[in-house]
Structure formats: C-alpha cells, structure tokens
Design a protein around this motif. Structure first.
Motif, PDB file in Angstrom:
ATOM      1  N   ALA A  71      27.349 -63.854  63.738  1.00 26.47           N
ATOM      2  CA  ALA A  71      27.916 -63.371  64.997  1.00 26.47           C
ATOM      3  C   ALA A  71      28.609 -62.030  64.801  1.00 26.47           C
ATOM      4  CB  ALA A  71      28.900 -64.402  65.546  1.00 26.47           C
ATOM      5  N   GLN A  72      29.252 -61.839  63.654  1.00 26.05           N
ATOM      6  CA  GLN A  72      29.908 -60.559  63.365  1.00 26.05           C
ATOM      7  C   GLN A  72      28.888 -59.436  63.244  1.00 26.05           C
ATOM      8  OE1 GLN A  72      32.141 -61.555  59.841  1.00 26.05           O
ATOM      9  NE2 GLN A  72      33.967 -62.150  61.017  1.00 26.05           N
ATOM     10  N   PHE A 270      34.764 -83.402  63.650  1.00 28.60           N
ATOM     11  CA  PHE A 270      34.823 -82.223  64.507  1.00 28.60           C
ATOM     12  C   PHE A 270      35.435 -81.050  63.740  1.00 28.60           C
ATOM     13  CE2 PHE A 270      34.540 -85.709  67.381  1.00 28.60           C
ATOM     14  CZ  PHE A 270      33.981 -85.239  68.544  1.00 28.60           C
ATOM     15  N   ARG A 271      34.871 -79.863  63.944  1.00 28.50           N
ATOM     16  CA  ARG A 271      35.468 -78.649  63.391  1.00 28.50           C
ATOM     17  C   ARG A 271      35.374 -77.549  64.444  1.00 28.50           C
ATOM     18  NH1 ARG A 271      37.412 -76.938  58.751  1.00 28.50           N
ATOM     19  NH2 ARG A 271      37.433 -74.709  58.312  1.00 28.50           N
ATOM     20  N   THR A 272      36.504 -76.896  64.701  1.00 27.30           N
ATOM     21  CA  THR A 272      36.565 -75.861  65.721  1.00 27.30           C
ATOM     22  C   THR A 272      36.349 -74.486  65.102  1.00 27.30           C
ATOM     23  OG1 THR A 272      38.125 -77.199  67.002  1.00 27.30           O
ATOM     24  CG2 THR A 272      37.999 -74.857  67.526  1.00 27.30           C
ATOM     25  N   LEU A 273      35.430 -73.723  65.677  1.00 28.32           N
ATOM     26  CA  LEU A 273      35.198 -72.340  65.270  1.00 28.32           C
ATOM     27  C   LEU A 273      35.975 -71.463  66.240  1.00 28.32           C
ATOM     28  CD1 LEU A 273      32.820 -74.062  64.137  1.00 28.32           C
ATOM     29  CD2 LEU A 273      31.368 -72.056  64.355  1.00 28.32           C
ATOM     30  N   ASP A 274      37.256 -71.244  65.913  1.00 31.51           N
ATOM     31  CA  ASP A 274      38.170 -70.606  66.861  1.00 31.51           C
ATOM     32  C   ASP A 274      37.708 -69.224  67.296  1.00 31.51           C
ATOM     33  OD1 ASP A 274      40.038 -72.719  66.945  1.00 31.51           O
ATOM     34  OD2 ASP A 274      40.844 -72.110  65.010  1.00 31.51           O
ATOM     35  N   LYS A 275      37.206 -68.418  66.365  1.00 33.68           N
ATOM     36  CA  LYS A 275      36.841 -67.044  66.706  1.00 33.68           C
ATOM     37  C   LYS A 275      35.703 -66.989  67.715  1.00 33.68           C
ATOM     38  CE  LYS A 275      38.339 -65.043  62.306  1.00 33.68           C
ATOM     39  NZ  LYS A 275      37.930 -64.283  61.099  1.00 33.68           N
TER      40      LYS A 275
END
Length: 510
Positions: A71-72, A270-275
């Motif tokens: 994504a970067q 569950f894992r959150t990809l905050d960015k």
C-alpha cells in the motif's frame, strides 16, 4: 517406630467407622487420578490454544507487513502523480510527456495497480496511465471522488471494493488523494485502481487446515477478501454479525466461537491494520487445531478409565474380605472404654468416672471441676477440608487436651462429635481456669489451618463449671451448666472460656 502404631491405630479407627472405607478410599483415589488426568488435559488444551493463537498472530503480522508495504508503494505512486498534477508547468506539457512524467513511478507498483488516473474537478479523466488518450468516463459520482471534493484534508482514502467501470468484471480497491489548485481549492483527484488479485495471490500459499478461513475486512465491516472463497460476495458487510460485533464491543483479539454462516467452530484471531483501517481475521477450525489434543485425550481417558475400574474392582474384593474382620473388631471395640478415633475415654467410661468423682467430692467436701470443650466451627472445617482431615484434627485436639489433664484422677473424654469433657477432681474454679487456658494455648499452638474460622486456625470454646460455685443436684446437671457456658463463649466470639457461677457466665478471653 512410635509413629507406626499411631498410623495403624488411626487406619483401624477409620475402617471401624466406615466399613466400606477401602472402597471409599479407592473412590477418593480414583477421583484424584481422574482430577490429575483432567488437569493434564486442560493444561494441554490451554497450551494448544496458546500455540494456535501465537501462530495466527505471527501469520497476521506477516500479512500486515506485506499489505502495508504494498500500500505504501501504491501511495508513493499516487503522491508523485499528485505533485505533478499540482505543477502548472507539468500540466502544460504535451499529453505524452505529461503522462510519462506523472506516472513514471507507477511502474514500481504496476503489478498491483490496474490503472492510475488523474481527474479534474468535474470527475473527467485528464491523464490515464493505461491509455494515451484518456478514456471518456464520468467518475464524479464515485465515493472516493466525492469525499475528496468535500474534505480538503482527508489525505489517502481507500474505498470499499468496487466493480470497475473501466475494466468489466474487475473488482478494485481505489486508493486516492486530492489535487489542489495553488489557492487550495479543489482541482481533482489522483486515483489508483488496486486489484484484489493481489490479496488472492498473497493468501494463496497459506494453509490453515480443513475449515480454516482468512478474512480481510475494512474496519467498518465491509469485506475485501475471504480465503478460501466460499462464495461470499465482495463488499459484503460483516457489521452486525455475532463474532465481528463481539470483537468490536469487547476488544477480544482471540476467542473460540461458531460461525453463523457454515456452523463451523473456529478459533478467531483478529488483528487491526490501523494505518489502512483494515482488519485481518485468521480463523482455523478447532477440529484441526485440536486434532492432536483430541487423540491424546481419548488415549489418556481410556487408560485412566481402565485404571479406575481395575482399582475399584480390586477394592471391592478387598473390602469383602476386610468386612468380616471389621465386624469382629467392631464387637470388641464396643466392649472397650476407649474412643476409637481420639484415644480418649469414651462416653461410657466418662459416665462411670464422673459419677465416681462426684460421689467422692460429696464425701470429701472438695470441689469437682468440669470443662466442656467444643471445637469452633468444626462442621465448616469438615465441609471444607473433608472428613479425613476432620478426623485428624479431632485426634490432634484430643491429644492436646489429654496433655493438659494428666494429674492422677483427671479424665479427658470425647463427649460426642467435636465435643470433649475434662473432669478435674479436687480442683477449684481458679485452677480449672488455668487448665482451660493451657488447653487453649495447646490447641492454638497446633496451628491447624481453618479458613472458615475468624481466627484462621482451629480453636476451641470452653465452658467451666465447678461445685464450689454451683448448686447442682447431680453430674448431669454439672455437665449441663458447663455446656451452657460454652454457648456463652461462642456467642462472645469463640476461642474463649466462659466461667459459670457468680460472674454470671461472662466470657473471659484466654
């Protein structure tokens, strides 16, 4: 060598009280064995769960790193295009040069980007990375265009999965940034169509076993991808589903639950990809996670069951043989004058000796004292620690009482249950109080743990009656007076001595 007769005596006493003690003991041992096996299996289950959670978390971290990095790269291409689109000199160049200059960095992420577009403020394509002549499509109604038009400071925006208007049948995530005029007003949008094939290729090498799934969602619940694909529609909203709402409300990152879609029980991680405002869910099926544990549980369970059945069968055979001996010994024990458990005089012996000392006191005119000793909260002790521990406590307290009533003529007897009586010939009120204090100290010194007692250890309450202060007609009346004093001691807080007589039964702490 001195301990062996004591242990043997206690064993015989226990068997005497419980004819089926061998079977009961075997059952108790079986319960211990079963409990131990159960504890081993529970610990193994917890260890298996912990390893599965750790593996899922490691996998989620790898997925997060790859998606974030990609994504970067995509965002770098978009930023470069935005910088060029905001440069008036660049936008005055011929179409071919302008296109090459705006999208020269897009090759870095070209394998993930379907097309990179620069739109004007009306939603018209003015530069197209895949076509020398911009395609004529009006995109002003797209969500990613509208949010940038209305929000000057939004930054990078990632849309929900959308069906492409430029490439029929293609589903993309749209990565977009706003383009501004020099005065900060809205000039358009640079958008990259990020193909979902990337996520499919990323997850294609992951093996979660039968029934396992990986789901990539946006943080509002809209699905980006589910692997393996079970037919769930792209952009389906998981908001409102039981397991997703449980994660959102409780913030539990790992739990076992049943899927509402296919009824499969899974270990959800569950894992959150905050960015990126995404959530990755790693959910292996529990039947796969615990397959080895289930096999081991069956093996241990069968072996334990066979052991317990064999033990109980042998115990039953032994108890039949022992029961005949117990019947003979029970007859002999009833003929003795010693309490089988505590080793003190029994009630029959007490009655005889008390009458003897009563008559002697009447003839000599010397006082006769009687202590009624009751173990505090003994029923609660039995309920908490078990009857075997209760028997051991009774024996220990009885021995403490006996050690403090050893003068010639003194008699310590078990009155019944947790109650004891001490007869003190030729003893006045003050001397009886001294003996009571010594018994208190001896019992407290045993330090037998009793969590149900306000004192933390086993204690006794003592009632004292003496013929030098009490007018009683017979020995039974003397016992009754001492018994009433015990109730006053208990009412005053226990672990006390209550003196019957002129003091009105006021409890005296010892």
């Amino acid at each position: 060598m001195l301990k062996r007769p004591t242990i043997f005596f206690r064993l015989r006493a226990a068997l005497a009280r419980h004819p089926n003690a061998i079977v009961l003991g075997s059952i108790a041992f079986s319960v211990i064995v079963f409990g131990f096996a159960l504890a081993v299996l529970v610990q193994a289950h917890q260890d298996t769960t912990a390893r599965a959670i750790e593996n899922a978390d490691n996998l989620a971290r790898v997925i997060e790193h790859d998606i974030t990095y990609t994504a970067q790269l995509t965002d770098l291409s978009i930023r470069a295009a935005v910088d060029g689109a905001q440069d008036a000199d660049v936008m005055r160049l011929p179409d071919r040069l302008r296109r090459e200059l705006l999208f020269d960095r897009s090759t870095t992420a070209s394998q993930y980007i379907g097309s990179l577009l620069c739109l004007d403020s009306q939603g018209k394509i003015i530069v197209d990375s895949t076509s020398a002549i911009p395609r004529r499509v009006d995109l002003a109604d797209r969500e990613w265009f509208v949010v940038h038009r209305d929000n000057p400071n939004l930054g990078l925006f990632i849309s929900r999965p959308l069906h492409s208007r430029l490439v029929p049948g293609e589903v993309d995530l749209m990565f977009s940034r706003r383009v501004n005029h020099p005065d900060g007003s809205f000039a358009g949008v640079v958008v990259a169509a990020f193909r979902l094939d990337y996520f499919q290729n990323l997850l294609s090498g992951v093996r979660l076993g039968p029934g396992g799934v990986i789901t990539l969602l946006q943080d509002d619940g809209h699905m980006i991808l589910r692997y393996p694909n079970d037919g769930t529609a792209v952009d389906e909203n998981f908001a409102g589903r039981k397991n997703f709402e449980r994660f959102k409300e409780t913030h539990e990152t790992s739990f076992i639950a049943t899927s509402g879609e296919d009824g499969e029980e899974r270990l959800y991680n569950f894992r959150t990809l905050d960015k990126l405002k995404m959530i990755v869910i790693i959910a292996p099926a529990t039947r796969y996670v615990f397959a080895d544990w289930t096999s081991r549980a069956w093996y241990i369970g069968v072996v334990t069951a066979l052991l317990i059945v064999g033990l109980l069968f042998a115990a039953q055979l032994l108890s039949v043989e022992f029961r005949h001996r117990l019947e003979v010994e029970e007859h002999l024990r009833n003929m003795t004058r010693i309490d089988g458990l505590t080793g003190l005089s029994n009630r029959r012996s007490l009655d005889d000796r008390l009458m003897l000392e009563w008559n002697r006191s009447k003839r000599s005119g010397k006082p006769l004292a009687l202590l009624f000793v009751d173990i505090d909260r003994f029923k609660g002790y039995n309920d908490t620690y078990g009857h075997q521990a209760g028997d051991d406590a009774l024996t220990a307290v009885a021995q403490a009482i006996a050690r403090n009533s050893q003068r010639p003529g003194d008699i310590a007897a078990r009155f019944g249950g947790e109650e004891f009586v001490v007869v003190l010939p030729e003893t006045d009120r003050a001397s009886a109080a001294v003996v009571a204090a010594a018994i208190h100290a001896a019992v407290h010194g045993l330090a037998i743990e009793h969590n149900g007692s306000e004192h933390g250890v086993i204690t006794v309450s003592i009632g004292v009656a003496c013929t030098d202060t009490e007018e009683v007609a017979d020995p039974l009346a003397l016992i009754k007076v001492a018994d009433q004093a015990v109730y006053r001691a208990k009412a005053s807080g226990r672990n006390q001595t209550s003196m019957a007589g002129p003091f009105g039964g006021a409890a005296v702490t010892t």
